[in-house]
Design a protein around this motif. Structure first.
Motif, PDB file in Angstrom:
ATOM      1  N   PHE A  80       0.837  -1.196   0.000  1.00  0.00           N
ATOM      2  CA  PHE A  80       0.000   0.000   0.000  1.00  0.00           C
ATOM      3  C   PHE A  80       0.876   1.253   0.000  1.00  0.00           C
ATOM      4  N   LEU A  81       1.905   1.293   0.822  1.00  0.00           N
ATOM      5  CA  LEU A  81       2.793   2.446   0.870  1.00  0.00           C
ATOM      6  C   LEU A  81       3.531   2.653  -0.467  1.00  0.00           C
ATOM      7  N   ILE A  82       3.955   1.582  -1.109  1.00  0.00           N
ATOM      8  CA  ILE A  82       4.622   1.689  -2.408  1.00  0.00           C
ATOM      9  C   ILE A  82       3.682   2.259  -3.455  1.00  0.00           C
ATOM     10  N   ILE A  83       2.435   1.771  -3.450  1.00  0.00           N
ATOM     11  CA  ILE A  83       1.443   2.263  -4.431  1.00  0.00           C
ATOM     12  C   ILE A  83       1.128   3.739  -4.180  1.00  0.00           C
ATOM     13  N   VAL A  84       0.949   4.120  -2.939  1.00  0.00           N
ATOM     14  CA  VAL A  84       0.644   5.517  -2.606  1.00  0.00           C
ATOM     15  C   VAL A  84       1.802   6.426  -2.988  1.00  0.00           C
ATOM     16  N   SER A  85       3.028   5.998  -2.705  1.00  0.00           N
ATOM     17  CA  SER A  85       4.171   6.843  -3.038  1.00  0.00           C
ATOM     18  C   SER A  85       4.376   6.937  -4.546  1.00  0.00           C
TER      19      SER A  85
END
Length: 79
Positions: free
Chosen positions: A70-75
């Motif tokens: 999720f953090l990779i996609i958001v960033s």
């Protein structure tokens, strides 16, 4: 209530189940592995079948991996 029978001759344990299921597994084990011996050992009881060993760390790992994804996609979307 769930039950699990332990063999008195070796390390065999029946799966958790009803008393009759566990007892049947115990007597079947003795018939095939310890023919001629009278079934012995212990009976273990629990309010419900315990979670599989190691299941808690698997769940935590899945949550951590999903959080990282999720953090990779958001960033990546923020650029």
């Amino acid at each position: 209530m769930t039950y699990r029978f332990w063999c008195g001759e070796c390390g065999f344990k029946t799966p958790w189940g009803t008393e009759s299921e566990a007892e049947r597994g115990h007597t079947d084990h003795y018939a095939t592995r310890h023919a001629g011996l009278r079934p012995g050992g212990q009976v273990e009881t629990a309010a419900k079948a315990p979670a599989a060993e190691g299941a808690s760390w698997v769940g935590c790992t899945m949550v951590a991996v999903l959080g990282l994804l999720f953090l990779i996609i958001v960033s990546a979307c923020g650029r």
